[in-house]
Motif scaffolding. Structure first.
Motif, PDB file in Angstrom:
ATOM      1  N   LEU A   4      38.718  35.989  45.258  1.00 10.59           N
ATOM      2  CA  LEU A   4      38.683  34.936  44.024  1.00 10.59           C
ATOM      3  C   LEU A   4      37.377  34.994  43.169  1.00 10.59           C
ATOM      4  CD1 LEU A   4      39.255  31.824  43.237  1.00 10.59           C
ATOM      5  CD2 LEU A   4      37.377  31.119  45.038  1.00 10.59           C
ATOM      6  N   TRP A   5      36.261  35.527  43.525  1.00  8.65           N
ATOM      7  CA  TRP A   5      34.999  36.013  42.566  1.00  8.65           C
ATOM      8  C   TRP A   5      35.772  37.048  41.437  1.00  8.65           C
ATOM      9  CZ3 TRP A   5      33.761  31.682  43.645  1.00  8.65           C
ATOM     10  CH2 TRP A   5      33.186  31.229  44.934  1.00  8.65           C
ATOM     11  N   VAL A   6      36.421  38.090  42.017  1.00  4.51           N
ATOM     12  CA  VAL A   6      37.045  39.156  41.517  1.00  4.51           C
ATOM     13  C   VAL A   6      37.887  38.309  40.158  1.00  4.51           C
ATOM     14  CG1 VAL A   6      38.335  41.021  40.883  1.00  4.51           C
ATOM     15  CG2 VAL A   6      36.865  41.129  42.906  1.00  4.51           C
ATOM     16  N   PHE A   7      38.739  37.308  40.622  1.00  3.84           N
ATOM     17  CA  PHE A   7      39.615  36.716  39.799  1.00  3.84           C
ATOM     18  C   PHE A   7      38.995  36.035  38.579  1.00  3.84           C
ATOM     19  CE2 PHE A   7      41.933  32.952  38.369  1.00  3.84           C
ATOM     20  CZ  PHE A   7      42.924  33.434  38.083  1.00  3.84           C
ATOM     21  N   ALA A   8      37.843  35.373  38.859  1.00  6.42           N
ATOM     22  CA  ALA A   8      36.975  34.492  38.100  1.00  6.42           C
ATOM     23  C   ALA A   8      36.239  35.449  37.121  1.00  6.42           C
ATOM     24  CB  ALA A   8      36.091  33.565  39.029  1.00  6.42           C
ATOM     25  N   LEU A   9      35.578  36.316  37.560  1.00 12.26           N
ATOM     26  CA  LEU A   9      35.218  37.274  36.925  1.00 12.26           C
ATOM     27  C   LEU A   9      36.048  37.937  35.684  1.00 12.26           C
ATOM     28  CD1 LEU A   9      32.690  40.399  37.955  1.00 12.26           C
ATOM     29  CD2 LEU A   9      34.267  40.550  36.188  1.00 12.26           C
ATOM     30  N   VAL A  10      37.076  38.425  36.057  1.00  9.94           N
ATOM     31  CA  VAL A  10      38.035  39.019  35.001  1.00  9.94           C
ATOM     32  C   VAL A  10      38.599  38.035  34.080  1.00  9.94           C
ATOM     33  CG1 VAL A  10      40.129  40.417  34.827  1.00  9.94           C
ATOM     34  CG2 VAL A  10      38.415  41.041  36.550  1.00  9.94           C
ATOM     35  N   TRP A  11      38.842  36.951  34.732  1.00 14.49           N
ATOM     36  CA  TRP A  11      39.419  35.927  33.798  1.00 14.49           C
ATOM     37  C   TRP A  11      38.500  35.263  32.723  1.00 14.49           C
ATOM     38  CZ3 TRP A  11      41.373  30.376  35.715  1.00 14.49           C
ATOM     39  CH2 TRP A  11      42.185  29.561  34.526  1.00 14.49           C
ATOM     40  N   ARG A  12      37.226  35.128  33.241  1.00 16.47           N
ATOM     41  CA  ARG A  12      36.256  34.716  32.392  1.00 16.47           C
ATOM     42  C   ARG A  12      35.982  35.992  31.106  1.00 16.47           C
ATOM     43  NH1 ARG A  12      32.221  30.747  32.546  1.00 16.47           N
ATOM     44  NH2 ARG A  12      31.158  30.671  30.546  1.00 16.47           N
ATOM     45  N   TRP A  13      35.886  37.089  31.833  1.00 15.59           N
ATOM     46  CA  TRP A  13      35.572  38.281  30.915  1.00 15.59           C
ATOM     47  C   TRP A  13      36.725  38.696  29.952  1.00 15.59           C
ATOM     48  CZ3 TRP A  13      36.376  43.764  32.828  1.00 15.59           C
ATOM     49  CH2 TRP A  13      35.902  44.721  32.174  1.00 15.59           C
ATOM     50  N   ARG A  14      37.830  38.624  30.437  1.00 15.68           N
ATOM     51  CA  ARG A  14      38.972  39.080  29.546  1.00 15.68           C
ATOM     52  C   ARG A  14      39.884  38.104  29.122  1.00 15.68           C
ATOM     53  NH1 ARG A  14      39.046  43.942  27.798  1.00 15.68           N
ATOM     54  NH2 ARG A  14      41.358  44.082  28.399  1.00 15.68           N
ATOM     55  N   ASN A  15      39.687  36.659  29.696  1.00 13.07           N
ATOM     56  CA  ASN A  15      40.590  35.657  29.017  1.00 13.07           C
ATOM     57  C   ASN A  15      41.882  35.883  29.265  1.00 13.07           C
ATOM     58  OD1 ASN A  15      40.762  33.067  28.351  1.00 13.07           O
ATOM     59  ND2 ASN A  15      40.809  33.696  26.182  1.00 13.07           N
ATOM     60  N   THR A  44      32.701  42.291  54.825  1.00  9.63           N
ATOM     61  CA  THR A  44      33.525  41.429  53.815  1.00  9.63           C
ATOM     62  C   THR A  44      32.703  40.201  53.475  1.00  9.63           C
ATOM     63  OG1 THR A  44      34.300  40.531  55.738  1.00  9.63           O
ATOM     64  CG2 THR A  44      35.842  42.194  54.621  1.00  9.63           C
ATOM     65  N   VAL A  45      31.651  39.893  54.279  1.00 12.22           N
ATOM     66  CA  VAL A  45      30.727  38.857  53.693  1.00 12.22           C
ATOM     67  C   VAL A  45      29.874  39.173  52.859  1.00 12.22           C
ATOM     68  CG1 VAL A  45      28.944  37.519  54.742  1.00 12.22           C
ATOM     69  CG2 VAL A  45      31.098  37.747  55.976  1.00 12.22           C
ATOM     70  N   MET A  46      29.514  40.397  52.736  1.00 13.01           N
ATOM     71  CA  MET A  46      28.517  40.968  51.800  1.00 13.01           C
ATOM     72  C   MET A  46      29.229  41.230  50.511  1.00 13.01           C
ATOM     73  SD  MET A  46      28.275  44.398  50.267  1.00 13.01           S
ATOM     74  CE  MET A  46      29.138  45.258  51.697  1.00 13.01           C
ATOM     75  N   SER A  47      30.356  41.798  50.638  1.00  9.46           N
ATOM     76  CA  SER A  47      31.377  41.894  49.548  1.00  9.46           C
ATOM     77  C   SER A  47      31.504  40.932  48.390  1.00  9.46           C
ATOM     78  CB  SER A  47      32.698  42.871  49.746  1.00  9.46           C
ATOM     79  OG  SER A  47      33.467  42.009  50.314  1.00  9.46           O
ATOM     80  N   GLN A  48      31.664  39.728  49.438  1.00  5.61           N
ATOM     81  CA  GLN A  48      32.077  38.321  48.440  1.00  5.61           C
ATOM     82  C   GLN A  48      30.871  38.074  47.997  1.00  5.61           C
ATOM     83  OE1 GLN A  48      31.695  34.813  48.783  1.00  5.61           O
ATOM     84  NE2 GLN A  48      30.229  34.797  50.747  1.00  5.61           N
ATOM     85  N   PHE A  49      29.839  38.348  48.718  1.00  7.06           N
ATOM     86  CA  PHE A  49      28.428  37.567  47.857  1.00  7.06           C
ATOM     87  C   PHE A  49      28.042  38.744  46.715  1.00  7.06           C
ATOM     88  CE2 PHE A  49      26.776  35.608  51.950  1.00  7.06           C
ATOM     89  CZ  PHE A  49      27.194  34.230  51.504  1.00  7.06           C
ATOM     90  N   ALA A  50      28.387  39.876  46.865  1.00  7.12           N
ATOM     91  CA  ALA A  50      28.210  40.950  45.567  1.00  7.12           C
ATOM     92  C   ALA A  50      29.020  40.531  44.546  1.00  7.12           C
ATOM     93  CB  ALA A  50      28.400  42.342  46.386  1.00  7.12           C
ATOM     94  N   MET A  51      30.233  40.256  44.799  1.00  9.50           N
ATOM     95  CA  MET A  51      31.193  39.884  43.711  1.00  9.50           C
ATOM     96  C   MET A  51      30.906  38.694  43.148  1.00  9.50           C
ATOM     97  SD  MET A  51      32.915  42.551  43.313  1.00  9.50           S
ATOM     98  CE  MET A  51      33.440  41.978  41.810  1.00  9.50           C
ATOM     99  N   LEU A  52      30.471  37.675  43.853  1.00 15.36           N
ATOM    100  CA  LEU A  52      29.912  36.385  43.212  1.00 15.36           C
ATOM    101  C   LEU A  52      28.569  36.677  42.476  1.00 15.36           C
ATOM    102  CD1 LEU A  52      29.785  33.247  43.067  1.00 15.36           C
ATOM    103  CD2 LEU A  52      28.531  33.136  45.280  1.00 15.36           C
ATOM    104  N   ALA A  53      27.785  37.519  42.936  1.00 12.53           N
ATOM    105  CA  ALA A  53      26.650  37.926  42.067  1.00 12.53           C
ATOM    106  C   ALA A  53      27.126  38.472  40.787  1.00 12.53           C
ATOM    107  CB  ALA A  53      25.417  38.978  42.519  1.00 12.53           C
ATOM    108  N   ALA A  54      28.062  39.674  40.853  1.00  5.19           N
ATOM    109  CA  ALA A  54      28.441  40.062  39.662  1.00  5.19           C
ATOM    110  C   ALA A  54      29.207  38.945  38.583  1.00  5.19           C
ATOM    111  CB  ALA A  54      29.285  41.383  40.058  1.00  5.19           C
ATOM    112  N   ALA A  55      29.888  38.344  39.229  1.00  6.26           N
ATOM    113  CA  ALA A  55      30.781  37.296  38.424  1.00  6.26           C
ATOM    114  C   ALA A  55      29.987  36.379  37.693  1.00  6.26           C
ATOM    115  CB  ALA A  55      31.824  36.330  39.224  1.00  6.26           C
ATOM    116  N   LEU A  56      28.725  35.896  38.388  1.00  3.36           N
ATOM    117  CA  LEU A  56      27.764  35.062  37.826  1.00  3.36           C
ATOM    118  C   LEU A  56      26.958  35.610  36.713  1.00  3.36           C
ATOM    119  CD1 LEU A  56      26.837  33.009  41.069  1.00  3.36           C
ATOM    120  CD2 LEU A  56      28.266  32.335  39.256  1.00  3.36           C
ATOM    121  N   ALA A  57      26.526  36.892  36.911  1.00  2.00           N
ATOM    122  CA  ALA A  57      26.042  37.563  35.939  1.00  2.00           C
ATOM    123  C   ALA A  57      26.780  37.855  34.848  1.00  2.00           C
ATOM    124  CB  ALA A  57      25.460  39.186  36.328  1.00  2.00           C
TER     125      ALA A  57
END
Length: 175
Positions: A4-15, A44-57
């Motif tokens: 979900l965080w990867v989806f949000a990151l790419v959608w926001r970044w690339r529209n 997997t818990v760690m990766s979702q927090f890492a991806m969330l941090a990247a998306a929010l950044a």
């Protein structure tokens, strides 16, 4: 959640929502992610927090007037560190997002923002991982055990020699 965080990151970044769907599916379908997801482990818990941090950044980078994304990114990076001790590099993209949007008016301002990021990162880590302070000897012993396990004792024939041989092995795999 990492997908979900990867989806949000790419959608926001690339529209581009189809691109975001593909990115999320590629992550979720990767052998490395699925392999670790089948264990009762923190990966997997760690990766979702890492991806969330990247998306929010990225959210902050795209809208720097919304500083709350930066603070939330620092908190997510702190949660990543709390779920796996070697995740301190998760803080780097958060700092880079802040530095790239620095308006160059004052060195004091960028130092202040950097300090706040590190403070939030550390505070969230300590709140969610209180054993670091409450049982420091046990914490240190456990971290040193894991460091030795991964660098010296290893996993038999699956162990890589630390340093350059390990880096070369990773690069060969990724290539």
């Amino acid at each position: 959640l990492a997908m979900l965080w990867v989806f949000a990151l790419v959608w926001r970044w690339r529209n581009n929502w189809p691109e975001a769907v593909v990115a999320a599916l590629l992550m979720g379908a990767s052998w490395e992610f699925a392999y670790h997801a089948r264990y009762v482990a923190t990966d997997t818990v760690m990766s979702q927090f890492a991806m969330l941090a990247a998306a929010l950044a990225v959210f902050y980078y795209l809208r720097p007037q919304s500083r709350h994304w930066l603070w939330f990114a620092a908190g997510a990076a702190g949660l990543a560190l709390g779920s796996k001790y070697n995740m301190w590099p998760t803080l780097i993209p958060v700092l880079i997002a802040a530095w790239l949007r620095w308006d160059r008016r004052s060195w004091l301002a960028i130092l202040s923002v950097s300090f706040r990021i590190v403070f939030i990162f550390g505070l969230v880590y300590l709140i969610t991982t209180p054993g670091t302070l409450l049982m420091p000897e046990r914490f240190l012993a456990d971290v040193l055990y894991e460091l030795r396990h991964y660098s010296v004792d290893g996993h038999g024939k699956y162990t890589a020699t630390p340093g350059l041989p390990h880096l070369l092995q990773n690069l060969r795999y990724l290539a």
